[in-house]
Design a protein around this motif. Structure first.
Motif, PDB file in Angstrom:
ATOM      1  N   PHE A   1      42.409   6.255 -11.797  1.00 25.29           N
ATOM      2  CA  PHE A   1      41.762   5.694 -12.974  1.00 25.29           C
ATOM      3  C   PHE A   1      40.648   6.634 -13.399  1.00 25.29           C
ATOM      4  O   PHE A   1      39.811   7.032 -12.587  1.00 25.29           O
ATOM      5  CB  PHE A   1      41.206   4.322 -12.613  1.00 25.29           C
ATOM      6  CG  PHE A   1      40.216   3.792 -13.574  1.00 25.29           C
ATOM      7  CD1 PHE A   1      40.645   3.194 -14.764  1.00 25.29           C
ATOM      8  CD2 PHE A   1      38.863   3.885 -13.322  1.00 25.29           C
ATOM      9  CE1 PHE A   1      39.718   2.708 -15.646  1.00 25.29           C
ATOM     10  CE2 PHE A   1      37.940   3.381 -14.218  1.00 25.29           C
ATOM     11  CZ  PHE A   1      38.373   2.796 -15.388  1.00 25.29           C
TER      12      PHE A   1
ATOM     13  N   CYS B   1      37.316   7.723 -15.571  1.00 25.16           N
ATOM     14  CA  CYS B   1      36.169   7.092 -16.216  1.00 25.16           C
ATOM     15  C   CYS B   1      35.073   8.116 -16.311  1.00 25.16           C
ATOM     16  O   CYS B   1      34.612   8.637 -15.305  1.00 25.16           O
ATOM     17  CB  CYS B   1      35.775   5.850 -15.423  1.00 25.16           C
ATOM     18  SG  CYS B   1      34.115   5.696 -14.853  1.00 25.16           S
TER      19      CYS B   1
ATOM     20  N   GLY C   1      36.336  12.878  -2.216  1.00 23.81           N
ATOM     21  CA  GLY C   1      36.349  14.328  -2.359  1.00 23.81           C
ATOM     22  C   GLY C   1      36.795  14.711  -3.741  1.00 23.81           C
ATOM     23  O   GLY C   1      37.224  13.873  -4.541  1.00 23.81           O
ATOM     24  N   GLU C   2      36.680  15.995  -4.019  1.00 24.57           N
ATOM     25  CA  GLU C   2      37.073  16.468  -5.330  1.00 24.57           C
ATOM     26  C   GLU C   2      38.562  16.772  -5.319  1.00 24.57           C
ATOM     27  O   GLU C   2      39.130  17.167  -4.301  1.00 24.57           O
ATOM     28  CB  GLU C   2      36.291  17.724  -5.688  1.00 24.57           C
ATOM     29  CG  GLU C   2      36.433  18.074  -7.149  1.00 24.57           C
ATOM     30  CD  GLU C   2      35.743  19.389  -7.460  1.00 24.57           C
ATOM     31  OE1 GLU C   2      34.884  19.803  -6.679  1.00 24.57           O
ATOM     32  OE2 GLU C   2      36.104  19.997  -8.484  1.00 24.57           O
ATOM     33  N   ILE C   3      39.172  16.592  -6.436  1.00 21.30           N
ATOM     34  CA  ILE C   3      40.593  16.891  -6.567  1.00 21.30           C
ATOM     35  C   ILE C   3      40.762  17.856  -7.721  1.00 21.30           C
ATOM     36  O   ILE C   3      40.201  17.642  -8.796  1.00 21.30           O
ATOM     37  CB  ILE C   3      41.386  15.590  -6.832  1.00 21.30           C
ATOM     38  CG1 ILE C   3      41.417  14.774  -5.560  1.00 21.30           C
ATOM     39  CG2 ILE C   3      42.787  15.900  -7.306  1.00 21.30           C
ATOM     40  CD1 ILE C   3      42.197  13.512  -5.695  1.00 21.30           C
TER      41      ILE C   3
ATOM     42  N   LEU D   1      40.037   5.555  -6.975  1.00 24.76           N
ATOM     43  CA  LEU D   1      39.437   5.716  -8.284  1.00 24.76           C
ATOM     44  C   LEU D   1      39.235   7.204  -8.511  1.00 24.76           C
ATOM     45  O   LEU D   1      38.758   7.920  -7.635  1.00 24.76           O
ATOM     46  CB  LEU D   1      38.088   5.001  -8.267  1.00 24.76           C
ATOM     47  CG  LEU D   1      37.571   4.421  -9.561  1.00 24.76           C
ATOM     48  CD1 LEU D   1      38.490   3.304 -10.032  1.00 24.76           C
ATOM     49  CD2 LEU D   1      36.192   3.867  -9.322  1.00 24.76           C
ATOM     50  N   LEU D   2      39.648   7.683  -9.651  1.00 21.41           N
ATOM     51  CA  LEU D   2      39.348   9.076  -9.970  1.00 21.41           C
ATOM     52  C   LEU D   2      38.256   9.081 -11.031  1.00 21.41           C
ATOM     53  O   LEU D   2      38.361   8.384 -12.034  1.00 21.41           O
ATOM     54  CB  LEU D   2      40.593   9.784 -10.504  1.00 21.41           C
ATOM     55  CG  LEU D   2      41.629  10.183  -9.472  1.00 21.41           C
ATOM     56  CD1 LEU D   2      42.666  11.086 -10.110  1.00 21.41           C
ATOM     57  CD2 LEU D   2      40.984  10.887  -8.303  1.00 21.41           C
ATOM     58  N   VAL D   3      37.234   9.839 -10.786  1.00 22.20           N
ATOM     59  CA  VAL D   3      36.130   9.866 -11.727  1.00 22.20           C
ATOM     60  C   VAL D   3      35.960  11.287 -12.252  1.00 22.20           C
ATOM     61  O   VAL D   3      35.936  12.248 -11.484  1.00 22.20           O
ATOM     62  CB  VAL D   3      34.838   9.371 -11.052  1.00 22.20           C
ATOM     63  CG1 VAL D   3      33.689   9.431 -12.034  1.00 22.20           C
ATOM     64  CG2 VAL D   3      35.035   7.964 -10.546  1.00 22.20           C
ATOM     65  N   ASN D   4      35.817  11.372 -13.546  1.00 21.86           N
ATOM     66  CA  ASN D   4      35.692  12.660 -14.202  1.00 21.86           C
ATOM     67  C   ASN D   4      34.213  12.971 -14.392  1.00 21.86           C
ATOM     68  O   ASN D   4      33.532  12.333 -15.179  1.00 21.86           O
ATOM     69  CB  ASN D   4      36.412  12.558 -15.554  1.00 21.86           C
ATOM     70  CG  ASN D   4      36.432  13.880 -16.261  1.00 21.86           C
ATOM     71  OD1 ASN D   4      35.657  14.774 -15.952  1.00 21.86           O
ATOM     72  ND2 ASN D   4      37.327  13.998 -17.230  1.00 21.86           N
ATOM     73  N   VAL D   5      33.705  13.920 -13.637  1.00 23.78           N
ATOM     74  CA  VAL D   5      32.296  14.274 -13.736  1.00 23.78           C
ATOM     75  C   VAL D   5      32.196  15.671 -14.330  1.00 23.78           C
ATOM     76  O   VAL D   5      32.531  16.653 -13.671  1.00 23.78           O
ATOM     77  CB  VAL D   5      31.617  14.244 -12.362  1.00 23.78           C
ATOM     78  CG1 VAL D   5      30.151  14.583 -12.515  1.00 23.78           C
ATOM     79  CG2 VAL D   5      31.809  12.914 -11.700  1.00 23.78           C
TER      80      VAL D   5
ATOM     81  N   PHE E   1      37.167  16.427 -11.178  1.00 22.29           N
ATOM     82  CA  PHE E   1      37.640  15.103 -10.777  1.00 22.29           C
ATOM     83  C   PHE E   1      37.229  14.796  -9.333  1.00 22.29           C
ATOM     84  O   PHE E   1      37.394  15.632  -8.450  1.00 22.29           O
ATOM     85  CB  PHE E   1      39.164  15.021 -10.897  1.00 22.29           C
ATOM     86  CG  PHE E   1      39.621  14.997 -12.310  1.00 22.29           C
ATOM     87  CD1 PHE E   1      39.710  13.798 -13.004  1.00 22.29           C
ATOM     88  CD2 PHE E   1      39.941  16.174 -12.973  1.00 22.29           C
ATOM     89  CE1 PHE E   1      40.130  13.776 -14.321  1.00 22.29           C
ATOM     90  CE2 PHE E   1      40.352  16.157 -14.287  1.00 22.29           C
ATOM     91  CZ  PHE E   1      40.448  14.952 -14.966  1.00 22.29           C
ATOM     92  N   PHE E   2      36.709  13.626  -9.149  1.00 23.18           N
ATOM     93  CA  PHE E   2      36.364  13.207  -7.800  1.00 23.18           C
ATOM     94  C   PHE E   2      37.121  11.938  -7.444  1.00 23.18           C
ATOM     95  O   PHE E   2      37.336  11.074  -8.291  1.00 23.18           O
ATOM     96  CB  PHE E   2      34.856  12.971  -7.682  1.00 23.18           C
ATOM     97  CG  PHE E   2      34.072  14.243  -7.748  1.00 23.18           C
ATOM     98  CD1 PHE E   2      33.828  14.981  -6.608  1.00 23.18           C
ATOM     99  CD2 PHE E   2      33.611  14.723  -8.964  1.00 23.18           C
ATOM    100  CE1 PHE E   2      33.124  16.160  -6.667  1.00 23.18           C
ATOM    101  CE2 PHE E   2      32.908  15.902  -9.029  1.00 23.18           C
ATOM    102  CZ  PHE E   2      32.659  16.632  -7.886  1.00 23.18           C
ATOM    103  N   GLU E   3      37.502  11.862  -6.194  1.00 22.28           N
ATOM    104  CA  GLU E   3      38.285  10.714  -5.750  1.00 22.28           C
ATOM    105  C   GLU E   3      37.384   9.735  -5.006  1.00 22.28           C
ATOM    106  O   GLU E   3      36.592  10.122  -4.156  1.00 22.28           O
ATOM    107  CB  GLU E   3      39.395  11.209  -4.822  1.00 22.28           C
ATOM    108  CG  GLU E   3      40.460  10.173  -4.552  1.00 22.28           C
ATOM    109  CD  GLU E   3      41.526  10.704  -3.617  1.00 22.28           C
ATOM    110  OE1 GLU E   3      41.434  11.882  -3.215  1.00 22.28           O
ATOM    111  OE2 GLU E   3      42.425   9.931  -3.266  1.00 22.28           O
TER     112      GLU E   3
END
Lengths: 686, 686
Positions: A111, A113, A138-140, B123-127, B131-133
């Motif tokens: 998801f 956000c 962690g980062e992906i 949850l994947l968050v776009n910073v 992308f961070f998980e």
């Protein structure tokens, strides 16, 4: 681990604390909607069951391995070692898991956000009025958002790399240190250190450079699809330079092969594990600043060397210190009346070494190695008989389980690890490079060492050492530690193949190789001179020509002798119940301290632990001239003698060299008075 | 655990797999901004260090405890047990951590972000482009968003409750099962089962109802600020009904107090731990549907009873099955030539019980208990001498460490647990309730049991059992398992206080209490009849009046006799190398199977393990009439006799009761022929 590697470490403590991070939604009282809760509950239950099943898989693997090991031992099969067996079972289960289970992606829909500046470690998410807590995993990299973790079962059997480093390696390494065959180890200390330090460094740089050539070639050919830096190549060199002796040594032990060869191989591989760990940390720490990243930078290079020395000596100190503390505690308490307490204390102190080193920014695994050696050298002598066998057996079981687990997992990982990159060019290049690296490490170094050694390392030994450079658990653990980038993934896959090849092919070829090289077998590696009468042997040795002493002196370098006399005169008496009383070795103004630190047992030390004192056989030939200090008293009492030595020593100053001379004089003197003798077969009397 | 408790379980497997969930941002190649990475790295390093320090704190605590235990044992101090000591050290460190460390909230700023329907597990968050998980940790009630996890250090030393349940309890419980003093245990089996099952249920309901009264009172007085249901009260009753014998039994062992009292207390507390676990799961499963939640509902009640029976029998089966499998494996392989392999297998199989039970939805801890009992009863006899001591010592050390860790943690938790709710009314009520609950459990039950027992449970024993109802590790582990709601937090705080009180005050008072009640001490609990000649004692017993046999029969109920003869005639011969050959006990048409399953050792079984066979002393008086099957051969060979027995048995049918009779007849017959005798001191000959 210090340096940049650190940031990826979920360490041992976390393994315990982490469980909290996986709790499914907590019970939210009686007011929430039942349906939703039920769904979460079902999911958590399912996940729990899968976890249990995945661990059960490993237990089944290990059980199968154990039973097959028994069958092999029973039938005396030698072409495949238990570790190779564990890998085969792992492979089979890996294939089943890979191709036999449905690849469901579950409810893990990513998801997105958008958020501000940089990621928080904890995230609260408001879902229709209820708050849920998330932790940063962690980062992906953006390209992988859709292809990670597709198969639930495959993900379940994929352990975190740090499990290997923080849970499975420490018992293996501690056991190696604790069970080091000290006598043969110390006899070949110089050569072992040379192989471990110089050899590993040479091997690392040669492999690194060769692989850099391979990588350049791959770029030219167009086989490389992502970045691969020079530092990555060096890291690969460090990873793959850690040799693992399990297979070879198991066969050596069984066949009773030459003890010196055994000591050289075992000592080298134990120490070079430590060197490789620290080396890889230092290489990761080598990050040139400014524009020219991944090129040579003198400042960064020296920083790396500094990091290497710092971590190594720091870890060494940590290990030694906790070992010494344990020795002191076991010496000055009467804990040995309660073996359970003693064993528990021993276990806790050894474990605390690991944590202490990690807490101080050193390397726990390396610290644990030196702690093991110190414990074996000092603490072991203070333990009660029951605790000795208890501690040995405890760590033996832990080591056995951990090792077989790692090898099973390796087999499994070949199929379940989802980011393999197999590049034929790289793999072939790596095999050539490790062959050349090992050759450039063994032959020149052996040549140099042979210049100084009386008992030369023969060609057949050199070939055998060349051949026995297996790669095992440590290479795997180092390689799996970081598989985030393209280059590291390729390195990991290649390492895995190298481990398979060396354990199966090379390990299986040990017995034929031994007979082909005409290395004598059937020698009892625990071969000891008959107990309690080595003093008489020393007497005989004393009576013989001084040529032997000459040769002996050549081998026992002054540094080693200095250390030995320090250890014997001060450390052993302080830390254990053996050795000469401190009142005789310390200067007279230290009298009070000396009396406090010397245990009463030392004075009436008739049943002196000869094992620890026969460790130092300076002559490595067949005739045993032992550096022993066994007390032989005809009438069973040594009280009067002690007083004599006491007086003797107070007359002389006690610099280390003088102490040696005095002891030698005393030895000759004691021959008549039958007291403690400390015979050092040098030329002093000649 | 089955049922609703499950959803909050991050189980043992997760502890290993979980580490991945805590990895800080992975290395994102060489392209990312160095500053940001550096900050994350520093943070991760700091966190890692704190983890190590927090575990070191516990190791320091345990080390201190061990040293003080030694001092206490050395000085023969008995007023404070080691567990009490561990709690005191834990308390001290808890105070230091609580008031000595700064309360920093770190970077864990919660972040809200509205989302749709229900939470995802990932949850994947776009910073800012990366992308961070994130993984789901759990739900947080809105009121607590700002007051959770304020102090980093306090949070670090707070382990997940499931660590206790999945890591620390299993070795404790397994050890209890494995070291059960079988002889005295089986002698009092009926009473023990009555105390454990009936007693715990009675105690649970009485405490639950009394506490419901207290809660009602608190509501009236206005002391209660949140919901507290009847099911919560019952859960408290279940939690607090699990008695822990460590302190009392340690003292009993040391003073060599009465063996029957020891067996009653130990057996009761081991089994009632299991009962309490399953009971608490069943109570959690008791969730009436519809409007009248938390009121009585017959359907839900019977469902709970069903859950109880299901989980208990399932867990029992799991434990028994893995024990039996281990026995078969150790019997039919020659694994005993390699004690290391044997020990490893034993360890793995015992651990797999836990996982198997969890995977099947039963209770791992309970399964482990019965696995331990089965292993001790069957597998232990197949092990090599070295493995016997190895396995005992291994689990002894694990048990020791786990137990002391739990008690240290309890001390610590009093200050570091951040959601304590101490309600004086509730606490006083709880103390009164457990006193009354224990009394209502011991005295009436003892009265009923005494109706059937020949060897009555005396008043002093009853008082001692009443007094010795300490609460310990199990109550703590059950209470900390769920501290999400107000009522559970209050229950946890109260449980902690009850454990402290009972371990310190009651545990310390054991020695005075024993002497005040005039319970004889100085009896050797391992007291055995002199080995290998108990057959002769049986002969003497046979010659005596049949009155003893009458009394003996009263005690050995038919169910037990049935089980015993089944165990002796079929299970032992199948699973171990002892007992009569199956060819004599199975009907003749099973001849082939019988021959396959009977190990050759059975036929020439002169060195029969008498320990296992003297477990069943049916007469609990001072004169030992053993139900033994020891072969006494004057000339050392029993070959001819075996054939005789063989023929004998084939002549008769072999229903269990007939087998008994036959064996008895055989016994009289064998007196002259000097063969295997199976003497059952009943009235058959009278």
């Amino acid at each position: 681990m210090a340096g940049p590697l650190r940031r990826r470490l979920p360490p041992l403590p976390l393994l315990l604390l982490a469980a909290g991070g996986l709790r499914a939604a907590e019970r939210s009282g009686g007011s929430s909607s039942a349906m939703e809760e039920l769904a979460t509950e079902k999911e958590a239950e399912e996940s729990h069951r899968q976890d249990s099943v995945s661990l059960l898989t490993f237990i089944l693997l290990l059980t199968l391995t154990i039973l097959t090991i028994w069958l092999f031992k029973h039938r005396r099969v030698r072409f495949l070692h238990e570790t190779g067996l564990a890998m085969i079972y792992g492979l089979i289960v890996g294939v089943i898991l890979r191709y036999g289970t449905p690849s469901t992606s579950g409810h893990d829909k990513p998801f997105s956000c958008s958020q501000e500046d940089r990621p928080f470690t904890t995230l609260l998410v408001n879902v229709s009025g209820k708050f849920f807590e998330y932790t940063l995993k962690g980062e992906i990299s953006p390209g992988k958002i859709h292809n990670v973790e597709q198969n639930d079962m495959l993900r379940k059997v994929t352990f975190d790399p740090e499990v290997f480093f923080n849970i499975l390696l420490p018992p293996i390494i501690f056991h190696a240190g604790y069970s080091l065959k000290k006598r043969h180890f110390f006899r070949n200390l110089g050569s072992i250190l040379a192989y471990a330090f110089l050899g590993t460094a040479v091997s690392c740089f040669i492999i690194g450079n060769l692989m850099y050539g391979v990588v350049k070639l791959m770029k030219l050919v167009g086989q490389l699809s992502d970045k691969f830096y020079y530092t990555d190549c060096l890291l690969f060199g460090a990873i793959i330079s850690a040799t693992d002796p399990v297979t070879v040594l198991a066969i050596f032990n069984e066949l009773h092969a030459d003890v010196d060869l055994y000591a050289l191989l075992f000592g080298e591989s134990v120490l070079n594990d430590a060197v490789a760990i620290v080396l890889s940390s230092s290489i990761v720490a080598y990050q040139p600043t400014g524009e020219n990243t991944h090129a040579f930078d003198a400042a960064a290079f020296f920083k790396s060397v500094g990091v290497f020395l710092g971590i190594f000596s720091g870890s060494f100190m940590m290990g030694a210190v906790t070992g010494v503390v344990t020795a002191l505690v076991t010496k000055f308490t009467k804990l040995h009346c309660f073996p359970l307490l003693e064993t528990a204390l021993f276990f806790l102190m050894s474990w605390s070494t690991f944590l202490l080193a990690e807490a101080c920014g050193f390397t726990g695994v390396v610290a644990v190695l030196f702690c093991g050696i110190t414990q074996a050298h000092y603490t072991y002598n203070n333990l009660s008989v029951e605790s000795r066998s208890r501690t040995k057996q405890l760590f033996e079981v832990l080591h056995f389980l951990a090792e077989n687990f790692i090898f099973s997992y390796m087999g499994l990982a070949l199929f379940t690890f989802q980011k393999h990159i197999f590049s034929p060019v790289f793999i072939i290049g790596a095999f050539v490079a490790i062959f050349l690296g090992r050759a450039a490490h063994i032959y020149p170094l052996s040549f140099l060492l042979n210049l100084g050694r009386r008992h030369k390392i023969s060609w057949s030994f050199q070939h055998m050492m060349m051949f026995s450079g297996l790669r095992g658990a440590m290479a795997f653990a180092l390689a799996i530690r970081d598989t985030a980038t393209y280059s590291h993934q390729m390195m990991f896959s290649t390492t895995l193949l190298i481990v398979f090849f060396t354990v199966w092919i090379v390990g299986g070829g040990t017995t034929p190789m031994l007979s082909w090289l005409n290395i004598r077998v059937g020698v009892d590696p625990d071969q000891d001179p008959p107990p309690s009468n080595d003093s008489f042997q020393v007497l005989q040795g004393d009576g013989q020509d001084s040529a032997r002493r000459n040769r002996t002196k050549q081998e026992s370098a002054w540094l080693f002798r200095l250390w030995y006399s320090f250890d014997h005169n001060y450390l052993k008496p302080i830390l254990t119940h053996s050795g000469p009383p401190l009142t005789t070795t310390l200067p007279s103004w230290c009298g009070l301290i000396a009396r406090c630190l010397t245990s009463p047992q030392v004075y009436d030390n008739q049943e002196q632990l000869r094992e620890e004192d026969s460790d130092f056989i300076l002559n490595d030939g067949d005739l045993t001239v032992t550096y022993g200090d066994t007390t032989i008293t005809a009438n069973g009492s040594s009280g009067p003698h002690t007083a004599t030595t006491n007086l003797d020593s107070r007359r002389t100053k006690s610099s280390s060299e003088e102490a040696l001379e005095r002891d030698l004089g005393a030895a000759d003197h004691e021959v008549t008075s039958r007291g403690t003798r400390l015979v050092f077969p040098l030329e002093y009397n000649a």
